[in-house]
Design an enzyme around this catalytic site. Structure first.
Site, PDB file in Angstrom:
ATOM      1  N   HIS A  18       0.848  -1.200   0.000  1.00 50.51           N
ATOM      2  CA  HIS A  18       0.000   0.000   0.000  1.00 50.51           C
ATOM      3  C   HIS A  18       0.885   1.252   0.000  1.00 50.51           C
ATOM      4  O   HIS A  18       0.641   2.198  -0.744  1.00 50.51           O
ATOM      5  CB  HIS A  18      -0.892   0.057   1.248  1.00 50.51           C
ATOM      6  CG  HIS A  18      -1.913  -1.027   1.342  1.00 50.51           C
ATOM      7  ND1 HIS A  18      -2.107  -1.776   2.490  1.00 50.51           N
ATOM      8  CD2 HIS A  18      -2.831  -1.482   0.450  1.00 50.51           C
ATOM      9  CE1 HIS A  18      -3.088  -2.626   2.291  1.00 50.51           C
ATOM     10  NE2 HIS A  18      -3.544  -2.481   1.065  1.00 50.51           N
ATOM     11  N   LYS A  42     -16.559  -7.838   4.939  1.00 51.48           N
ATOM     12  CA  LYS A  42     -15.529  -8.479   5.771  1.00 51.48           C
ATOM     13  C   LYS A  42     -15.573  -7.900   7.186  1.00 51.48           C
ATOM     14  O   LYS A  42     -15.818  -6.709   7.354  1.00 51.48           O
ATOM     15  CB  LYS A  42     -14.140  -8.207   5.202  1.00 51.48           C
ATOM     16  CG  LYS A  42     -13.949  -8.569   3.749  1.00 51.48           C
ATOM     17  CD  LYS A  42     -12.586  -8.056   3.284  1.00 51.48           C
ATOM     18  CE  LYS A  42     -12.485  -7.964   1.779  1.00 51.48           C
ATOM     19  NZ  LYS A  42     -11.309  -7.218   1.326  1.00 51.48           N
ATOM     20  N   ARG A  91      -1.130  -6.486  -8.513  1.00 52.65           N
ATOM     21  CA  ARG A  91      -0.014  -7.339  -8.109  1.00 52.65           C
ATOM     22  C   ARG A  91       0.233  -8.463  -9.116  1.00 52.65           C
ATOM     23  O   ARG A  91       1.343  -8.859  -9.358  1.00 52.65           O
ATOM     24  CB  ARG A  91      -0.278  -7.963  -6.731  1.00 52.65           C
ATOM     25  CG  ARG A  91      -0.243  -6.959  -5.617  1.00 52.65           C
ATOM     26  CD  ARG A  91      -0.848  -7.510  -4.368  1.00 52.65           C
ATOM     27  NE  ARG A  91      -2.242  -7.819  -4.579  1.00 52.65           N
ATOM     28  CZ  ARG A  91      -3.096  -8.163  -3.639  1.00 52.65           C
ATOM     29  NH1 ARG A  91      -2.687  -8.280  -2.398  1.00 52.65           N
ATOM     30  NH2 ARG A  91      -4.349  -8.416  -3.912  1.00 52.65           N
ATOM     31  N   SER A 129      -2.838  -7.854   2.911  1.00 54.26           N
ATOM     32  CA  SER A 129      -3.158  -7.649   4.331  1.00 54.26           C
ATOM     33  C   SER A 129      -3.535  -8.976   4.987  1.00 54.26           C
ATOM     34  O   SER A 129      -3.201  -9.217   6.153  1.00 54.26           O
ATOM     35  CB  SER A 129      -4.329  -6.670   4.479  1.00 54.26           C
ATOM     36  OG  SER A 129      -3.966  -5.400   4.020  1.00 54.26           O
TER      37      SER A 129
HETATM   38  O1  PNS Z   1      -8.745  -3.362  -0.011  1.00 48.05           O
HETATM   39  P1  PNS Z   1      -9.978  -3.890  -0.683  1.00 48.05           P
HETATM   40  O2  PNS Z   1     -10.851  -4.604   0.334  1.00 48.05           O
HETATM   41  O3  PNS Z   1      -9.672  -4.736  -1.886  1.00 48.05           O
HETATM   42  O4  PNS Z   1     -10.792  -2.597  -1.210  1.00 48.05           O
HETATM   43  C1  PNS Z   1     -11.997  -2.739  -1.915  1.00 48.05           C
HETATM   44  C2  PNS Z   1     -12.692  -1.377  -2.102  1.00 48.05           C
HETATM   45  C3  PNS Z   1     -12.842  -0.653  -0.795  1.00 48.05           C
HETATM   46  C4  PNS Z   1     -11.862  -0.534  -3.045  1.00 48.05           C
HETATM   47  C5  PNS Z   1     -14.062  -1.679  -2.753  1.00 48.05           C
HETATM   48  O5  PNS Z   1     -14.697  -2.682  -2.020  1.00 48.05           O
HETATM   49  C6  PNS Z   1     -14.987  -0.469  -2.791  1.00 48.05           C
HETATM   50  O6  PNS Z   1     -14.755   0.447  -3.553  1.00 48.05           O
HETATM   51  N1  PNS Z   1     -16.039  -0.491  -1.949  1.00 48.05           N
HETATM   52  C7  PNS Z   1     -16.990   0.613  -1.832  1.00 48.05           C
HETATM   53  C8  PNS Z   1     -18.384   0.187  -2.260  1.00 48.05           C
HETATM   54  C9  PNS Z   1     -18.523   0.316  -3.763  1.00 48.05           C
HETATM   55  O7  PNS Z   1     -18.376   1.379  -4.335  1.00 48.05           O
HETATM   56  N2  PNS Z   1     -18.775  -0.838  -4.398  1.00 48.05           N
HETATM   57  C10 PNS Z   1     -18.880  -0.917  -5.833  1.00 48.05           C
HETATM   58  C11 PNS Z   1     -17.506  -1.100  -6.437  1.00 48.05           C
HETATM   59  S1  PNS Z   1     -17.651  -1.295  -8.143  1.00 48.05           S
END
Ligand code: PNS
Length: 162
Positions: A18, A42, A91, A129
């Site tokens: 990150h 989660k 990644r 993570s």
């Molecule tokens: O670190 P992560 O858990 O992979 O992050 C995922 C994240 C937070 C980027 C994604 O879940 C997100 O944008 N969530 C917000 C809800 C949302 O907008 N969902 C539609 C995504 S297309």
């Protein structure tokens, strides 16, 4: 024109991967918002306050980086904050399908919002993570995986929970 980007994620906890992406974004763009998702399916190990605090210490030397939390749709949050683009690290090919789907969905929801993918640093391609949580909670050495300034706090939390 000044460009604002967002690095969204769960950051549960922040990793060196990150930090690499945030640092590179801070050099490429005028302003970087690091946005921690509050409500996800989660159950996080680190509370929202803990995640924000660890991130804040990690990026404290990057003057154009702001840490926030957000709830709800990322595309809406970006619209409210005038964000030009989402910056994500890739990644491996395995990341691509999910990230590509999200990029398209976010652009449908907010047509002005671009997604920029940065290739992960070679040292971070294996890093996540969840791996940090698993190794740390079993007493393994995570010093190569998390920023040095927050290592001890992450270890303390993971071993207390383990
Ligand atoms: O670190 P992560 O858990 O992979 O992050 C995922 C994240 C937070 C980027 C994604 O879940 C997100 O944008 N969530 C917000 C809800 C949302 O907008 N969902 C539609 C995504 S297309």
């Amino acid at each position: 024109m000044s460009k604002t980007v967002i690095c969204p994620g769960s950051f549960d906890p922040v990793t060196r991967g990150h930090l690499d992406i945030i640092t590179r974004a801070s050099k490429m763009f005028d302003r970087v918002i690091v946005a921690v998702l509050v409500n996800s399916s989660k159950t996080p190990t680190f509370s929202i306050d803990e995640r924000i605090q660890l991130l804040g210490e990690t990026v404290q030397e990057l003057s154009n980086v702001e840490i926030v939390s957000f709830d709800g749709l990322l595309a809406e949050y970006c619209r409210k904050r005038g964000v030009d683009a989402i910056v994500k690290g890739l990644r491996a090919v395995s990341d691509f399908e999910y990230e590509f789907q999200m990029a398209i969905a976010n652009k449908k929801l907010n047509p002005k919002l671009e997604t920029v993918f940065l290739a992960a640093d070679a040292d971070s391609t294996y890093l996540s993570s969840s791996m940090v949580r698993e190794i740390g909670s079993m007493g393994g050495d995570i010093s190569n995986f998390v920023p040095a300034c927050v290592h001890d706090r992450i270890v303390a939390k993971l071993t207390k929970n383990g």
